[in-house]
Design a protein around this motif. Sequence first.
Motif, PDB file in Angstrom:
ATOM      1  N   ARG A 119       0.832  -1.204   0.000  1.00  0.00           N
ATOM      2  CA  ARG A 119       0.000   0.000   0.000  1.00  0.00           C
ATOM      3  C   ARG A 119       0.876   1.268   0.000  1.00  0.00           C
ATOM      4  O   ARG A 119       0.358   2.373   0.011  1.00  0.00           O
ATOM      5  N   GLY A 120       2.202   1.070   0.009  1.00  0.00           N
ATOM      6  CA  GLY A 120       3.113   2.216  -0.028  1.00  0.00           C
ATOM      7  C   GLY A 120       3.348   2.850   1.327  1.00  0.00           C
ATOM      8  O   GLY A 120       3.903   3.944   1.422  1.00  0.00           O
ATOM      9  N   GLU A 121       2.968   2.167   2.385  1.00  0.00           N
ATOM     10  CA  GLU A 121       3.112   2.686   3.753  1.00  0.00           C
ATOM     11  C   GLU A 121       4.390   2.106   4.365  1.00  0.00           C
ATOM     12  O   GLU A 121       4.358   1.181   5.174  1.00  0.00           O
ATOM     13  N   TYR A 122       5.527   2.673   3.956  1.00  0.00           N
ATOM     14  CA  TYR A 122       6.820   2.094   4.314  1.00  0.00           C
ATOM     15  C   TYR A 122       7.139   2.188   5.800  1.00  0.00           C
ATOM     16  O   TYR A 122       7.703   1.256   6.361  1.00  0.00           O
ATOM     17  N   LYS A 123       6.779   3.300   6.441  1.00  0.00           N
ATOM     18  CA  LYS A 123       7.073   3.417   7.876  1.00  0.00           C
ATOM     19  C   LYS A 123       6.323   2.354   8.669  1.00  0.00           C
ATOM     20  O   LYS A 123       6.898   1.709   9.551  1.00  0.00           O
ATOM     21  N   ALA A 124       5.045   2.170   8.366  1.00  0.00           N
ATOM     22  CA  ALA A 124       4.258   1.141   9.057  1.00  0.00           C
ATOM     23  C   ALA A 124       4.820  -0.245   8.751  1.00  0.00           C
ATOM     24  O   ALA A 124       4.902  -1.104   9.633  1.00  0.00           O
ATOM     25  N   SER A 125       5.214  -0.451   7.506  1.00  0.00           N
ATOM     26  CA  SER A 125       5.780  -1.731   7.121  1.00  0.00           C
ATOM     27  C   SER A 125       7.088  -2.004   7.869  1.00  0.00           C
ATOM     28  O   SER A 125       7.300  -3.097   8.385  1.00  0.00           O
ATOM     29  N   LEU A 126       7.958  -0.992   7.938  1.00  0.00           N
ATOM     30  CA  LEU A 126       9.232  -1.158   8.657  1.00  0.00           C
ATOM     31  C   LEU A 126       9.001  -1.467  10.136  1.00  0.00           C
ATOM     32  O   LEU A 126       9.696  -2.308  10.708  1.00  0.00           O
ATOM     33  N   ARG A 127       8.011  -0.808  10.744  1.00  0.00           N
ATOM     34  CA  ARG A 127       7.695  -1.109  12.158  1.00  0.00           C
ATOM     35  C   ARG A 127       7.295  -2.574  12.320  1.00  0.00           C
ATOM     36  O   ARG A 127       7.728  -3.253  13.252  1.00  0.00           O
ATOM     37  N   ASP A 128       6.453  -3.057  11.403  1.00  0.00           N
ATOM     38  CA  ASP A 128       6.011  -4.450  11.501  1.00  0.00           C
ATOM     39  C   ASP A 128       7.137  -5.431  11.197  1.00  0.00           C
ATOM     40  O   ASP A 128       7.195  -6.518  11.781  1.00  0.00           O
ATOM     41  N   VAL A 129       8.052  -5.069  10.302  1.00  0.00           N
ATOM     42  CA  VAL A 129       9.225  -5.909  10.044  1.00  0.00           C
ATOM     43  C   VAL A 129      10.047  -6.037  11.328  1.00  0.00           C
ATOM     44  O   VAL A 129      10.491  -7.131  11.691  1.00  0.00           O
ATOM     45  N   GLN A 130      10.223  -4.922  12.025  1.00  0.00           N
ATOM     46  CA  GLN A 130      10.979  -4.954  13.286  1.00  0.00           C
ATOM     47  C   GLN A 130      10.300  -5.868  14.309  1.00  0.00           C
ATOM     48  O   GLN A 130      10.975  -6.625  15.011  1.00  0.00           O
ATOM     49  N   GLU A 131       8.975  -5.797  14.389  1.00  0.00           N
ATOM     50  CA  GLU A 131       8.237  -6.670  15.311  1.00  0.00           C
ATOM     51  C   GLU A 131       8.397  -8.141  14.900  1.00  0.00           C
ATOM     52  O   GLU A 131       8.541  -9.015  15.753  1.00  0.00           O
ATOM     53  N   THR A 132       8.356  -8.388  13.594  1.00  0.00           N
ATOM     54  CA  THR A 132       8.545  -9.760  13.096  1.00  0.00           C
ATOM     55  C   THR A 132       9.900 -10.277  13.546  1.00  0.00           C
ATOM     56  O   THR A 132      10.007 -11.385  14.102  1.00  0.00           O
ATOM     57  N   LEU A 133      10.948  -9.487  13.308  1.00  0.00           N
ATOM     58  CA  LEU A 133      12.315  -9.923  13.610  1.00  0.00           C
ATOM     59  C   LEU A 133      12.582  -9.988  15.109  1.00  0.00           C
ATOM     60  O   LEU A 133      13.435 -10.765  15.545  1.00  0.00           O
ATOM     61  N   ARG A 134      11.850  -9.235  15.894  1.00  0.00           N
ATOM     62  CA  ARG A 134      11.980  -9.344  17.352  1.00  0.00           C
ATOM     63  C   ARG A 134      11.503 -10.732  17.803  1.00  0.00           C
ATOM     64  O   ARG A 134      12.053 -11.325  18.723  1.00  0.00           O
ATOM     65  N   ARG A 135      10.483 -11.250  17.121  1.00  0.00           N
ATOM     66  CA  ARG A 135       9.912 -12.550  17.481  1.00  0.00           C
ATOM     67  C   ARG A 135      10.624 -13.720  16.788  1.00  0.00           C
ATOM     68  O   ARG A 135      10.695 -14.808  17.325  1.00  0.00           O
ATOM     69  N   GLU A 136      11.108 -13.471  15.570  1.00  0.00           N
ATOM     70  CA  GLU A 136      11.807 -14.513  14.802  1.00  0.00           C
ATOM     71  C   GLU A 136      12.944 -13.851  14.024  1.00  0.00           C
ATOM     72  O   GLU A 136      12.771 -13.429  12.875  1.00  0.00           O
ATOM     73  N   PRO A 137      14.122 -13.732  14.664  1.00  0.00           N
ATOM     74  CA  PRO A 137      15.257 -13.042  14.034  1.00  0.00           C
ATOM     75  C   PRO A 137      15.731 -13.695  12.730  1.00  0.00           C
ATOM     76  O   PRO A 137      16.423 -13.065  11.944  1.00  0.00           O
ATOM     77  N   ARG A 138      15.345 -14.945  12.513  1.00  0.00           N
ATOM     78  CA  ARG A 138      15.765 -15.662  11.297  1.00  0.00           C
ATOM     79  C   ARG A 138      14.748 -15.524  10.169  1.00  0.00           C
ATOM     80  O   ARG A 138      14.868 -16.192   9.150  1.00  0.00           O
ATOM     81  N   HIS A 139      13.779 -14.654  10.300  1.00  0.00           N
ATOM     82  CA  HIS A 139      12.695 -14.574   9.318  1.00  0.00           C
ATOM     83  C   HIS A 139      13.229 -14.000   8.006  1.00  0.00           C
ATOM     84  O   HIS A 139      13.309 -12.791   7.812  1.00  0.00           O
ATOM     85  N   PHE A 140      13.587 -14.896   7.093  1.00  0.00           N
ATOM     86  CA  PHE A 140      14.187 -14.468   5.827  1.00  0.00           C
ATOM     87  C   PHE A 140      13.218 -13.671   4.962  1.00  0.00           C
ATOM     88  O   PHE A 140      13.632 -12.804   4.200  1.00  0.00           O
ATOM     89  N   GLY A 141      11.934 -13.925   5.088  1.00  0.00           N
ATOM     90  CA  GLY A 141      10.946 -13.143   4.339  1.00  0.00           C
ATOM     91  C   GLY A 141      10.948 -11.692   4.796  1.00  0.00           C
ATOM     92  O   GLY A 141      10.922 -10.769   3.975  1.00  0.00           O
ATOM     93  N   ALA A 142      10.996 -11.481   6.114  1.00  0.00           N
ATOM     94  CA  ALA A 142      11.033 -10.125   6.660  1.00  0.00           C
ATOM     95  C   ALA A 142      12.349  -9.438   6.296  1.00  0.00           C
ATOM     96  O   ALA A 142      12.359  -8.258   5.931  1.00  0.00           O
ATOM     97  N   LEU A 143      13.448 -10.173   6.373  1.00  0.00           N
ATOM     98  CA  LEU A 143      14.746  -9.590   6.014  1.00  0.00           C
ATOM     99  C   LEU A 143      14.769  -9.193   4.540  1.00  0.00           C
ATOM    100  O   LEU A 143      15.235  -8.107   4.180  1.00  0.00           O
ATOM    101  N   SER A 144      14.267 -10.061   3.692  1.00  0.00           N
ATOM    102  CA  SER A 144      14.233  -9.781   2.256  1.00  0.00           C
ATOM    103  C   SER A 144      13.351  -8.561   1.965  1.00  0.00           C
ATOM    104  O   SER A 144      13.730  -7.674   1.187  1.00  0.00           O
ATOM    105  N   GLY A 145      12.198  -8.509   2.609  1.00  0.00           N
ATOM    106  CA  GLY A 145      11.302  -7.360   2.440  1.00  0.00           C
ATOM    107  C   GLY A 145      11.937  -6.078   2.942  1.00  0.00           C
ATOM    108  O   GLY A 145      11.808  -5.015   2.313  1.00  0.00           O
ATOM    109  N   TRP A 146      12.644  -6.154   4.059  1.00  0.00           N
ATOM    110  CA  TRP A 146      13.319  -5.003   4.638  1.00  0.00           C
ATOM    111  C   TRP A 146      14.380  -4.487   3.661  1.00  0.00           C
ATOM    112  O   TRP A 146      14.475  -3.284   3.401  1.00  0.00           O
ATOM    113  N   ALA A 147      15.162  -5.413   3.097  1.00  0.00           N
ATOM    114  CA  ALA A 147      16.191  -5.028   2.123  1.00  0.00           C
ATOM    115  C   ALA A 147      15.550  -4.342   0.914  1.00  0.00           C
ATOM    116  O   ALA A 147      16.068  -3.333   0.413  1.00  0.00           O
ATOM    117  N   THR A 148      14.420  -4.859   0.455  1.00  0.00           N
ATOM    118  CA  THR A 148      13.724  -4.260  -0.690  1.00  0.00           C
ATOM    119  C   THR A 148      13.272  -2.839  -0.356  1.00  0.00           C
ATOM    120  O   THR A 148      13.416  -1.919  -1.171  1.00  0.00           O
TER     121      THR A 148
END
Length: 159
Positions: free
Chosen positions: A86-115
């Motif tokens: 939806r183009g809401e990068y700040k909200a997306s980045l916050r949720d990526v951080q929450e994902t990685l706090r719970r599962e630091p190995r989440h390659f999907g979140a890492l890949s999305g974060w890099a993108t």
Amino acid sequence: MDSLDDLFARLREATAPAEIEALQDGIWQLWLTTAHPLLDKRLENGIRALAADDYTLAIHEFTFLTEAMPEYAEGWNKRATAHFLRGEYKASLRDVQETLRREPRHFGALSGWATMLRTLGDARGELRVLRRLEQLCPAWPGLQQQLRNLRDRLDEQAE
């Protein structure tokens, strides 16, 4: 069935693309279940909404998941995806951080974060995230080429 830790240990050593893909699929199968039928249904509804480009409904469903089961990393990750689309990068980045706090190995979140970092023009941040991905799976298809290209770009900027 293999445990998440076993799958990640094998992923770190895997070199064949087919093996990497099979291990990723196994990990996703474990990530894509909450072990609660109602919550699994909400996850499924959200995934369907994402596929139909109904990001408002997807965010609603994934928010329900994050509130009902805050420790469930995939609820955060899926909502990050919906915000990103939806183009809401700040909200997306916050949720990526929450994902990685719970599962630091989440390659999907890492890949999305890099993108997202690439989209935002943060090459140094992108490099840091891709290095984390490299620790999970050095032979990740296309990763080494991405890292080389990124290092070349950074070297050119430094000159």
